[in-house]
Design a protein around this motif. Sequence first.
Motif, short mmCIF file in Angstrom:
data_model
loop_
_atom_site.label_atom_id
_atom_site.label_comp_id
_atom_site.label_asym_id
_atom_site.label_seq_id
_atom_site.Cartn_x
_atom_site.Cartn_y
_atom_site.Cartn_z
N GLU A 75 0.85 -1.19 0.00
CA GLU A 75 0.00 0.00 0.00
C GLU A 75 0.89 1.23 0.00
OE1 GLU A 75 -2.63 -0.28 3.33
OE2 GLU A 75 -3.94 -1.70 2.29
N ALA A 76 0.49 2.24 -0.76
CA ALA A 76 1.26 3.47 -0.83
C ALA A 76 0.35 4.67 -0.58
CB ALA A 76 1.90 3.60 -2.21
N ASP A 77 0.85 5.60 0.20
CA ASP A 77 0.10 6.82 0.49
C ASP A 77 0.80 7.99 -0.21
OD1 ASP A 77 -1.13 9.04 1.49
OD2 ASP A 77 -1.18 8.32 3.56
N THR A 78 0.22 8.44 -1.30
CA THR A 78 0.88 9.49 -2.08
C THR A 78 0.83 10.85 -1.37
OG1 THR A 78 -1.16 9.76 -3.33
CG2 THR A 78 0.56 8.43 -4.34
N LEU A 87 13.49 1.20 2.83
CA LEU A 87 14.35 2.34 2.49
C LEU A 87 13.57 3.64 2.31
CD1 LEU A 87 16.80 0.68 -0.06
CD2 LEU A 87 17.36 1.56 2.21
N CYS A 88 12.29 3.54 2.10
CA CYS A 88 11.50 4.75 1.87
C CYS A 88 11.66 5.71 3.05
CB CYS A 88 10.03 4.37 1.68
SG CYS A 88 8.95 5.82 1.64
N PRO A 89 12.11 6.92 2.79
CA PRO A 89 12.39 7.84 3.89
C PRO A 89 11.14 8.47 4.52
CG PRO A 89 12.86 8.90 1.80
CD PRO A 89 12.49 7.48 1.48
N SER A 90 10.03 8.39 3.83
CA SER A 90 8.85 9.10 4.33
C SER A 90 7.85 8.21 5.06
CB SER A 90 8.13 9.78 3.15
OG SER A 90 7.51 8.80 2.36
N GLY A 91 8.01 6.90 4.92
CA GLY A 91 7.03 6.00 5.52
C GLY A 91 5.74 5.92 4.73
N ALA A 92 5.83 6.24 3.44
CA ALA A 92 4.62 6.23 2.60
C ALA A 92 4.21 4.82 2.19
CB ALA A 92 4.86 7.07 1.35
N LEU A 93 5.14 3.89 2.33
CA LEU A 93 4.86 2.52 1.86
C LEU A 93 4.66 1.58 3.03
CD1 LEU A 93 7.67 2.30 -0.84
CD2 LEU A 93 5.28 2.92 -1.18
N ARG A 94 3.76 0.64 2.82
CA ARG A 94 3.64 -0.38 3.85
C ARG A 94 3.24 -1.70 3.22
NH1 ARG A 94 -1.04 -1.45 7.43
NH2 ARG A 94 -2.83 -1.01 6.13
N ILE A 95 3.64 -2.75 3.91
CA ILE A 95 3.34 -4.10 3.43
C ILE A 95 2.24 -4.69 4.29
CG2 ILE A 95 4.23 -6.45 3.33
CD1 ILE A 95 6.87 -5.27 2.39
N GLN A 146 7.51 6.33 -10.55
CA GLN A 146 7.14 7.65 -10.03
C GLN A 146 6.29 8.36 -11.06
OE1 GLN A 146 11.49 8.39 -8.92
NE2 GLN A 146 10.40 9.84 -7.61
N SER A 147 5.33 9.12 -10.58
CA SER A 147 4.47 9.84 -11.52
C SER A 147 5.29 10.90 -12.24
CB SER A 147 3.28 10.48 -10.79
OG SER A 147 3.74 11.56 -10.01
N GLU A 148 4.91 11.15 -13.48
CA GLU A 148 5.71 12.07 -14.29
C GLU A 148 5.61 13.51 -13.81
OE1 GLU A 148 5.19 11.71 -18.48
OE2 GLU A 148 5.79 9.60 -18.45
N ASP A 149 4.46 13.89 -13.29
CA ASP A 149 4.30 15.28 -12.89
C ASP A 149 4.89 15.57 -11.51
OD1 ASP A 149 2.36 13.52 -12.11
OD2 ASP A 149 0.72 14.97 -12.13
N GLU A 150 4.47 14.84 -10.50
CA GLU A 150 4.90 15.17 -9.14
C GLU A 150 6.02 14.30 -8.62
OE1 GLU A 150 1.16 14.97 -7.13
OE2 GLU A 150 0.89 17.13 -7.30
N GLY A 151 6.29 13.20 -9.29
CA GLY A 151 7.35 12.30 -8.83
C GLY A 151 6.94 11.41 -7.69
N THR A 152 5.67 11.45 -7.34
CA THR A 152 5.22 10.59 -6.24
C THR A 152 5.07 9.15 -6.73
OG1 THR A 152 2.98 11.31 -6.74
CG2 THR A 152 4.07 12.38 -4.88
N VAL A 153 5.03 8.27 -5.75
CA VAL A 153 5.10 6.85 -6.07
C VAL A 153 3.87 6.35 -6.85
CG1 VAL A 153 4.09 6.19 -3.84
CG2 VAL A 153 5.54 4.57 -5.07
N VAL A 154 4.14 5.47 -7.79
CA VAL A 154 3.11 4.73 -8.50
C VAL A 154 3.43 3.25 -8.28
CG1 VAL A 154 2.11 4.18 -10.75
CG2 VAL A 154 2.84 6.52 -10.27
N ALA A 164 8.50 11.91 -2.83
CA ALA A 164 9.05 11.79 -4.17
C ALA A 164 10.56 11.61 -4.19
CB ALA A 164 8.64 13.01 -5.03
N ALA A 165 11.07 10.90 -3.18
CA ALA A 165 12.52 10.68 -3.10
C ALA A 165 13.00 9.68 -4.14
CB ALA A 165 12.89 10.21 -1.70
#
Length: 65
Positions: A4-7, A54-62, A26-34, A12-13
């Motif tokens: 799961e990803a929380d954009t 490795l995700c520095p923001s904690g946007a991803l979870r399993i 990464q999305s082309e416009d904002e660079g956020t995760v896809v 956008a690292a």
Amino acid sequence: MRIEADTEVCVAAGMCALTAPEVFDQSEDEGTVVVLAARPPAEHEKAAREAVELCPSGALRIVED
Ligand code: SF4
């Protein structure tokens, strides 16, 4: 496993797309995760887990099935 990803949280690292390019982009416009493969095949699971760690923001979870 499922990813799961929380954009809203993603900064956008790009670590995820670098670490597991088959699973994340990464999305082309904002660079956020896809998430390309929310349920990655076995051969990409290890890289996917690494990317989540490795995700520095904690946007991803399993979520384990
Ligand atoms: S590593 Fe994390 S913060 Fe960076 S693009 Fe991926 S989800 Fe977003």
